[in-house]
Scaffold this motif. Structure first.
Motif, short mmCIF file in Angstrom:
data_model
loop_
_atom_site.label_atom_id
_atom_site.label_comp_id
_atom_site.label_asym_id
_atom_site.label_seq_id
_atom_site.Cartn_x
_atom_site.Cartn_y
_atom_site.Cartn_z
N LYS A 266 0.80 -1.22 0.00
CA LYS A 266 0.00 0.00 0.00
C LYS A 266 0.84 1.28 0.00
CE LYS A 266 -4.26 -1.90 1.96
NZ LYS A 266 -3.91 -3.29 1.65
N MET A 267 2.13 1.15 -0.18
CA MET A 267 2.98 2.35 -0.22
C MET A 267 2.68 3.18 -1.46
SD MET A 267 4.76 2.57 2.51
CE MET A 267 6.06 3.74 2.14
N PRO A 268 2.72 4.51 -1.34
CA PRO A 268 2.50 5.37 -2.51
C PRO A 268 3.62 5.19 -3.54
CG PRO A 268 2.39 6.61 -0.45
CD PRO A 268 2.97 5.27 -0.12
N ILE A 269 3.44 5.84 -4.68
CA ILE A 269 4.40 5.74 -5.79
C ILE A 269 4.93 7.12 -6.14
CG2 ILE A 269 4.56 5.34 -8.29
CD1 ILE A 269 2.67 2.95 -7.91
N ILE A 270 6.24 7.21 -6.28
CA ILE A 270 6.87 8.36 -6.93
C ILE A 270 7.44 7.85 -8.24
CG2 ILE A 270 8.76 10.04 -6.83
CD1 ILE A 270 8.42 10.10 -3.80
N ASP A 271 6.84 8.27 -9.34
CA ASP A 271 7.28 7.82 -10.66
C ASP A 271 8.24 8.87 -11.21
OD1 ASP A 271 7.50 6.20 -12.87
OD2 ASP A 271 5.68 6.94 -13.82
N GLU B 166 -8.02 8.81 -13.13
CA GLU B 166 -8.49 7.76 -12.25
C GLU B 166 -7.48 6.61 -12.19
OE1 GLU B 166 -10.78 5.97 -9.42
OE2 GLU B 166 -10.81 8.03 -10.17
N MET B 167 -6.83 6.32 -13.32
CA MET B 167 -5.77 5.30 -13.32
C MET B 167 -4.65 5.70 -12.37
SD MET B 167 -5.49 4.50 -17.40
CE MET B 167 -6.87 3.79 -18.32
N ILE B 168 -4.28 6.98 -12.41
CA ILE B 168 -3.21 7.47 -11.54
C ILE B 168 -3.63 7.39 -10.08
CG2 ILE B 168 -1.91 9.55 -10.94
CD1 ILE B 168 -2.06 10.30 -13.96
N ARG B 169 -4.86 7.81 -9.79
CA ARG B 169 -5.35 7.77 -8.40
C ARG B 169 -5.43 6.33 -7.88
NH1 ARG B 169 -9.33 11.77 -10.23
NH2 ARG B 169 -8.76 13.84 -9.46
N LYS B 170 -5.95 5.43 -8.71
CA LYS B 170 -6.08 4.03 -8.29
C LYS B 170 -4.72 3.42 -7.96
CE LYS B 170 -8.88 1.12 -10.44
NZ LYS B 170 -9.95 0.71 -9.52
N SER B 171 -3.69 3.94 -8.58
CA SER B 171 -2.34 3.41 -8.38
C SER B 171 -1.63 4.05 -7.20
CB SER B 171 -1.51 3.61 -9.66
OG SER B 171 -2.13 2.99 -10.76
N ASN B 172 -2.28 5.01 -6.53
CA ASN B 172 -1.70 5.68 -5.36
C ASN B 172 -0.41 6.40 -5.71
OD1 ASN B 172 -1.64 6.52 -2.70
ND2 ASN B 172 -0.74 4.62 -1.91
N VAL B 173 -0.44 7.09 -6.85
CA VAL B 173 0.72 7.85 -7.30
C VAL B 173 0.69 9.24 -6.67
CG1 VAL B 173 1.93 8.79 -9.31
CG2 VAL B 173 0.75 6.59 -9.49
N LYS B 174 1.82 9.68 -6.14
CA LYS B 174 1.93 11.00 -5.53
C LYS B 174 2.67 12.00 -6.41
CE LYS B 174 -0.20 9.78 -1.79
NZ LYS B 174 -1.59 10.23 -1.58
N VAL B 175 3.67 11.51 -7.16
CA VAL B 175 4.48 12.38 -8.00
C VAL B 175 4.75 11.69 -9.33
CG1 VAL B 175 6.66 13.63 -8.25
CG2 VAL B 175 5.62 13.41 -5.99
N ILE B 176 4.65 12.46 -10.41
CA ILE B 176 5.01 11.98 -11.75
C ILE B 176 6.02 12.96 -12.33
CG2 ILE B 176 4.20 11.58 -14.11
CD1 ILE B 176 1.42 10.97 -12.88
N CYS B 177 7.18 12.44 -12.78
CA CYS B 177 8.15 13.26 -13.49
C CYS B 177 8.15 12.84 -14.96
CB CYS B 177 9.55 13.09 -12.90
SG CYS B 177 9.69 13.65 -11.19
N THR B 178 7.64 13.71 -15.81
CA THR B 178 7.58 13.42 -17.23
C THR B 178 8.96 13.66 -17.86
OG1 THR B 178 6.83 15.66 -17.70
CG2 THR B 178 5.14 13.99 -17.33
N THR B 179 9.07 13.47 -19.17
CA THR B 179 10.33 13.66 -19.88
C THR B 179 10.12 14.75 -20.92
OG1 THR B 179 10.84 11.32 -19.55
CG2 THR B 179 12.12 12.49 -21.20
N ASP B 180 10.86 15.86 -20.78
CA ASP B 180 10.52 17.06 -21.55
C ASP B 180 11.75 17.70 -22.18
OD1 ASP B 180 7.60 17.28 -20.46
OD2 ASP B 180 8.88 17.04 -18.70
N ASP B 181 11.59 18.10 -23.41
CA ASP B 181 12.66 18.77 -24.14
C ASP B 181 12.89 20.17 -23.57
OD1 ASP B 181 14.18 18.52 -26.95
OD2 ASP B 181 13.50 20.59 -26.70
N PRO B 182 14.14 20.66 -23.56
CA PRO B 182 14.40 22.00 -23.04
C PRO B 182 13.59 23.11 -23.72
CG PRO B 182 16.46 20.81 -23.28
CD PRO B 182 15.39 19.95 -23.88
N THR B 183 13.15 22.88 -24.97
CA THR B 183 12.38 23.91 -25.67
C THR B 183 10.89 23.87 -25.36
OG1 THR B 183 12.02 22.51 -27.64
CG2 THR B 183 14.05 23.82 -27.57
N ASP B 184 10.47 22.89 -24.55
CA ASP B 184 9.05 22.73 -24.23
C ASP B 184 8.54 23.92 -23.42
OD1 ASP B 184 6.54 21.71 -22.91
OD2 ASP B 184 7.11 19.88 -23.97
#
Length: 467
Positions: free
Chosen positions: A26-31, A142-160
């Motif tokens: 039941k531990m949260p997730i930091i992705d 809802e998928m994110i909430r069901k998974s107990n995710v607290k933080v998501i770090c996406t992958t982004d280009d410097p020009t974004d």
């Protein structure tokens, strides 16, 4: 005989069962590294069917289907979504040993409440059940909430523009942190077609004219500051080979000037440019307390005909065997000499590098974080039971396993959070075996803390997340 993928799946000892169910489950997730779309999170995308959620953009699954010899039409082509779904079912039903077999069943169980075995007999039933759940409100958020995710770090280009990260920061209806991660690969790919076009985009994003290498570095630093202001604390680099060659800013300025004219540079010049630029970036990450991720030893786009047809990231990559030990050591050491080595997470796609990485960690640790230099979780082609266990063994044999920051999805799919459960079950099996074999004390309080730290707490502290 054990039941197929029941509640004790992969938990082979009583200690493993206790650790998973009482501490890990039941531990949260930091992705802290993934490739999902912040736009789709902000818009709370609703998938029209299970194929769109499962197969669109997932090159892991595409590779498996191709192994059956089926026409590309039924994988990424113009066939119907149901036909693509069937092609995956037919491929998966006999995929003994492939982690996709387990991941897929976990996704069905956890997100859709579907416990049927994936095979042609059950295909229509699974299709209908899954689609009903999607239509009834299983959205991206809802998928994110069901998974107990607290933080998501996406992958982004410097020009974004980070438009959707900024919008999500203002969205009071969604309490998951969605943070950018700085991925400057295009800025280091000086010999790739499109480099000058990308520099023009950097000019526009940074509002700075780039006529020289100094201008370029200033523009990159300004983008790091912008990412930092939006909450970014992580960078990521795809180093198919590890560059290291001694050089000077003056020499690299000349190399950059050639590339800015549209000229190709030699491999030696490219390596010098990459080395100096990567060191400059590393210093800036260290100054801001960021972590730097290094993903090494992939060999990409092996199939030239399919690359011409489909482009990159479509399932035609493989493991590389380039030398890692010496250039990686020199790169880290050059930053350490200047007291500018950032927190660093090292991954290699080649499992032969496990002991290289595991032994280098101990040479460059520091006070900035517990386990400042990390051996990243088993990545990509190693993201399976054996690969995870081998990574854990190497880390435990050579370093402080309890400091490990654990799992990430590295995925383009919102359903991939079940990979954290897969990892946690293997983690508890790994620790449980030590205890049951009399190789570590049966101290439940200590063991539970180690498990919860690896699942969540270490990453929270490593990235200094205020959650």
């Amino acid at each position: 005989m054990k039941n197929f993928m029941d509640s004790e799946f992969l938990l082979n000892t009583e200690t493993a069962k206790k650790l998973f169910h009482n501490y890990a489950e039941k531990m949260p997730i930091i992705d802290y590294h993934c490739h999902i779309s912040p736009k789709e999170i902000y818009e709370n995308k609703k998938f029209k069917n299970i194929t769109e959620a499962w197969l669109y953009g997932d090159h892991y699954k595409w590779r498996l289907i191709r192994s059956t010899g089926i026409d590309e039409k039924y994988i990424t082509g113009d066939s119907t979504d149901y036909e693509k779904f069937l092609s995956y079912v037919k491929a998966l039903q006999t995929a003994i040993g492939n982690p996709l077999y387990h991941w897929t069943h976990l996704e069905l169980q956890r997100f859709f409440g579907i416990n049927e075995i994936v095979n042609e007999r059950n295909a229509e039933l699974i299709w209908n059940k899954a689609n009903k759940v999607l239509q009834d409100g299983l959205t991206v958020r809802e998928m994110i909430r069901k998974s107990n995710v607290k933080v998501i770090c996406t992958t982004d280009d410097p020009t974004d523009s980070l438009e959707y990260h900024l919008k999500l920061k203002e969205d009071k209806d969604f309490d998951v942190e969605v943070l950018p991660a700085f991925r400057p690969d295009k800025g280091l790919s000086i010999n790739k077609d499109g480099f000058t076009d990308w520099v023009a985009k950097l000019e526009q994003a940074s509002s700075k004219k780039i006529d020289s290498y100094s201008d370029f570095l200033e523009a990159m630093e300004s983008r790091i500051d912008f990412f930092h202001s939006v909450g970014g604390r992580v960078s990521d680099h795809a180093l198919d080979y590890v560059p290291y060659m001694e050089t000077t800013k003056e020499e690299v300025s000349g190399i950059f000037a050639k590339a800015l004219k549209g000229e190709k540079v030699s491999f030696e010049e490219e390596t010098k440019y990459r080395t100096y630029t990567l060191k400059f970036l590393g210093k800036n990450y260290a100054k801001r307390g960021w972590a730097m991720e290094l993903h090494m030893n992939a060999y990409r786009d092996n199939n030239g005909r399919m690359f011409e047809k489909m482009g990159p990231d479509t399932g035609f990559d493989s493991v590389n065997d380039s030398n890692v030990s010496v250039p990686l050591s020199k790169l880290l050491n050059s930053l350490e000499k200047e007291n500018s080595l950032p927190k660093t997470i090292i991954y290699s796609l080649n499992p032969n590098d496990n002991y290289v990485i595991g032994s280098l960690l101990g040479c460059f640790q520091g006070t900035e974080a517990l386990g400042k230099i990390q051996f990243g979780a088993a990545w990509w082609f190693n993201d399976n039971k054996d690969g995870m266990l081998e990574q854990m063994k190497a880390l435990a044999n050579l370093g402080l396993f309890s400091s490990f920051i654990g799992m990430l999805t590295d995925s383009r799919s919102f359903l991939s959070y079940t990979r954290h459960e897969y990892f946690r079950r293997i983690l508890c099996k790994f620790i449980g075996d030590f205890v049951e074999n009399g190789e570590f004390p049966n101290d439940e309080e200590l063991l539970g803390k180690i498990v919860q730290d690896i699942c969540y707490n270490n990453a929270k502290n490593y990235f200094k997340m205020n959650i």
